[in-house]
Design a protein around this motif. Structure first.
Motif, PDB file in Angstrom:
ATOM      1  N   UNK A  36       0.822  -1.215   0.000  1.00 21.27           N
ATOM      2  CA  UNK A  36       0.000   0.000   0.000  1.00 21.27           C
ATOM      3  C   UNK A  36       0.851   1.258   0.000  1.00 21.27           C
ATOM      4  N   UNK A  37       1.873   1.288   0.838  1.00 20.25           N
ATOM      5  CA  UNK A  37       2.676   2.486   1.035  1.00 20.25           C
ATOM      6  C   UNK A  37       4.023   2.362   0.328  1.00 20.25           C
ATOM      7  N   UNK A  38       4.397   3.396  -0.405  1.00 19.70           N
ATOM      8  CA  UNK A  38       5.724   3.408  -1.011  1.00 19.70           C
ATOM      9  C   UNK A  38       6.830   3.342   0.037  1.00 19.70           C
ATOM     10  N   UNK A  39       6.532   3.811   1.240  1.00 16.60           N
ATOM     11  CA  UNK A  39       7.531   3.804   2.315  1.00 16.60           C
ATOM     12  C   UNK A  39       7.966   2.393   2.678  1.00 16.60           C
ATOM     13  N   UNK A  40       7.112   1.405   2.424  1.00 18.74           N
ATOM     14  CA  UNK A  40       7.392   0.018   2.808  1.00 18.74           C
ATOM     15  C   UNK A  40       8.130  -0.759   1.727  1.00 18.74           C
ATOM     16  N   UNK A 138      -8.761  -2.465   1.610  1.00 16.19           N
ATOM     17  CA  UNK A 138      -7.458  -2.915   1.133  1.00 16.19           C
ATOM     18  C   UNK A 138      -6.565  -3.472   2.225  1.00 16.19           C
ATOM     19  N   UNK A 139      -6.942  -3.323   3.475  1.00 17.42           N
ATOM     20  CA  UNK A 139      -6.112  -3.798   4.588  1.00 17.42           C
ATOM     21  C   UNK A 139      -6.114  -5.323   4.613  1.00 17.42           C
ATOM     22  N   UNK A 140      -4.947  -5.900   4.918  1.00 19.60           N
ATOM     23  CA  UNK A 140      -4.826  -7.344   4.995  1.00 19.60           C
ATOM     24  C   UNK A 140      -5.386  -7.897   6.292  1.00 19.60           C
ATOM     25  N   UNK A 298     -19.808  -4.977   2.840  1.00 21.75           N
ATOM     26  CA  UNK A 298     -19.037  -5.334   1.649  1.00 21.75           C
ATOM     27  C   UNK A 298     -18.885  -4.147   0.714  1.00 21.75           C
ATOM     28  N   UNK A 299     -19.966  -3.436   0.444  1.00 24.43           N
ATOM     29  CA  UNK A 299     -19.895  -2.279  -0.450  1.00 24.43           C
ATOM     30  C   UNK A 299     -19.048  -1.170   0.163  1.00 24.43           C
ATOM     31  N   UNK A 300     -19.177  -0.956   1.475  1.00 27.10           N
ATOM     32  CA  UNK A 300     -18.385   0.088   2.123  1.00 27.10           C
ATOM     33  C   UNK A 300     -16.894  -0.232   2.055  1.00 27.10           C
ATOM     34  N   UNK A 301     -16.544  -1.507   2.163  1.00 25.04           N
ATOM     35  CA  UNK A 301     -15.136  -1.902   2.113  1.00 25.04           C
ATOM     36  C   UNK A 301     -14.532  -1.617   0.748  1.00 25.04           C
ATOM     37  N   UNK A 302     -15.350  -1.636  -0.302  1.00 25.33           N
ATOM     38  CA  UNK A 302     -14.852  -1.309  -1.634  1.00 25.33           C
ATOM     39  C   UNK A 302     -14.778   0.200  -1.843  1.00 25.33           C
ATOM     40  N   UNK A 303     -15.646   0.962  -1.165  1.00 21.70           N
ATOM     41  CA  UNK A 303     -15.725   2.403  -1.402  1.00 21.70           C
ATOM     42  C   UNK A 303     -14.762   3.196  -0.526  1.00 21.70           C
ATOM     43  N   UNK A 304     -14.512   2.753   0.701  1.00 22.36           N
ATOM     44  CA  UNK A 304     -13.704   3.526   1.640  1.00 22.36           C
ATOM     45  C   UNK A 304     -12.276   2.999   1.629  1.00 22.36           C
ATOM     46  N   UNK A 305     -11.417   3.624   0.824  1.00 15.39           N
ATOM     47  CA  UNK A 305     -10.031   3.182   0.705  1.00 15.39           C
ATOM     48  C   UNK A 305      -9.090   4.393   0.689  1.00 15.39           C
ATOM     49  N   UNK A 306      -8.058   4.329   1.528  1.00 13.86           N
ATOM     50  CA  UNK A 306      -7.059   5.395   1.567  1.00 13.86           C
ATOM     51  C   UNK A 306      -6.176   5.263   0.330  1.00 13.86           C
TER      52      UNK A 306
END
Length: 478
Positions: A36-40, A138-140, A298-306
């Motif tokens: 997710x993060x370029x820092x990683x 997107x969180x694992x 389920x729908x919220x998990x697809x819509x709310x992403x950093x």
């Protein structure tokens, strides 16, 4: 075929060569890019992608025998370098362990660590079920649960880890065990917030929850409502016990689209009640944009992403539910934004001064569910979980922003200390910067327990030394 790096020769000898990715291969690059993060995105010498618990065990045994340093990743969402990847070592990538199986007879779900929460919810939605998991799609799975996991259901059922029925775990010696309340009960407890100090979890069995409809979504409000929003947040937090189905995430945030600080809120009533009274003060405030509707987890998990592919800085604190502290954090956030605008005139960055209710009820629910090792049940007053973030485009911008975000959080900490009961002990592992000490915040008894369990299940200290990533119990001061 790309030549196998020396660090991965032990994996080939263990029969895993077909699952090893090396630099220069397209799939290696794809897995690196999936963080997710370029820092990683530091570069391992090789990535191994096991397909089963037995292959995870074979990989661990081979790496340990070769004294080869390794990292473990599931979704790869933790933002800081070295948390879930390793420079020049071998990364065990659990992404292929991604099955989700609902058991209607037991009302449980078996979930692979390599899943992301959006995939879990999409499968369980077919059965009208959810689990108490992540709110960002997107969180694992593994990282969130092993760090505790704040969820849409914490006010009803405790944290994500409190909803785990059993863990399948690969230990440092390659044994595969199942830990639950009756078998390896000490390990079962330690994994509830103890992170990656004991082994690699290859399956989580969680309690399934009937949940079809949710009233939720995002609303955006103008900056000038911040004082009223702060009061509404304090009132909401004190009211959680009266409406445990209603959730709130409140962010005072700078976003490129707005070129200014705005208030962004996430509402979610998991009982599917439209506009419940818990939100009355919020819904009375003027809005710029509102996407709240009758939907599903389920729908919220697809819509709310950093947004991904940024360089990300996160720090966290827990503080008393006190408007003075929240207002101070907000004022310091404004200063951070001004500093970043001076360095990034295009304003192509995101900041969050993010608040979530942390009522005493949460810890009480954990205790009622059998307990975890985070120590949140010791919190007797209502609190607020504070997350300070900056997300920027380049390493140079990250180097500029990091000390400023740290100074912001340090200043909030000192201000809270000046208010009676203002600074709470718990540090949430999943939001913590690498310089913070979340496990040390769990309390002396829990730290002692975690040390004992680590010594019992990993006597050679494999997950303290050969697997250096994450927050280590061995690094906690006595």
């Amino acid at each position: 075929m790309t030549a196998l790096p020396a660090q991965a020769e032990c994996l080939a000898a263990a029969g895993l060569q077909s699952q090893v990715l090396a630099p220069g291969e397209a799939e290696y690059d794809a897995r690196q890019d999936s963080y997710w993060s370029n820092s990683a995105k530091i570069r391992p010498a090789a990535i191994v992608r096991p397909r089963s618990a037995d292959e995870v065990a074979a990989a661990v045994k081979a790496l340990v025998a070769a004294k080869q340093p390794f990292a473990v990743r599931s979704g790869g969402h933790t933002n800081w370098a070295g948390s879930n990847n390793i420079e020049g070592g071998v990364t065990i990538d659990l992404g292929l362990l991604s099955a989700v199986v609902y058991d209607a007879a037991r009302e449980t779900a078996d979930i692979g660590p390599g899943c992301r929460w959006r995939e879990v919810y999409a499968e369980l939605h077919k059965h009208g079920r959810v689990v108490a998991g992540g709110r960002e799609g997107n969180v694992g799975v593994a990282g969130l649960i092993l760090g505790g996991g704040n969820t849409f259901f914490t006010a009803r059922r405790g944290f994500a880890c409190d909803n785990v029925v059993s863990y399948e775990v690969v230990l440092a010696d390659g044994r595969v065990v199942v830990a639950d309340k009756d078998n390896h009960a000490d390990l079962f407890l330690a994994l509830k917030g103890g992170s990656n100090n004991f082994g690699i979890v290859t399956r989580f069995t969680m309690t399934a929850i009937p949940c079809d409809k949710v009233w939720g979504g995002m609303a955006f409000l103008p900056k000038d409502v911040i004082p009223a929003a702060t009061d509404a947040l304090v009132a909401f937090t004190d009211n959680v016990a009266n409406d445990p189905d209603s959730n709130l995430v409140a962010m005072f945030t700078h976003m490129p689209d707005f070129k200014s600080v705005v208030v962004a809120t996430l509402y979610a009533n998991v009982a599917g009640v439209e506009r419940p009274p818990a939100y009355d003060k919020w819904l009375a405030l003027p809005e710029i944009l509102n996407t709240v509707k009758m939907t599903s987890v389920s729908e919220m998990a697809f819509e709310y992403n950093i947004p991904p592919q940024m360089h990300d800085i996160w720090f966290t604190l827990t503080v008393k539910n006190d408007a003075r502290i929240l207002a101070h954090a907000s004022a310091l956030h404004d200063q951070l934004v001004a500093d970043l605008v001076s360095f990034i005139p295009a304003q192509d960055f995101v900041t969050q001064c993010l608040f979530q209710p942390l009522p005493a009820l949460f810890g009480q629910n954990s205790a009622a569910a059998g307990g975890n090792v985070m120590g949140v049940e010791r919190q007797t007053e209502n609190g607020v979980l504070f997350l300070a973030t900056a997300m920027v485009k380049t390493p140079e911008q990250e180097a500029f922003a990091y000390p400023k975000v740290k100074a912001w959080v340090d200043a909030v900490r000192e201000f809270a200390r000046g208010i009676e009961g203002g600074l709470l002990e718990w540090c949430y592992l999943n939001y913590a910067d690498k310089s913070q000490d979340p496990i040390g915040s769990y309390g002396e008894g829990n730290v002692k327990l975690l040390r004992e369990v680590a010594a019992r299940y990993d006597p050679e200290g494999v997950f303290q030394t050969l697997c250096p990533g994450g927050f280590k119990i061995s690094a906690v001061g006595l």
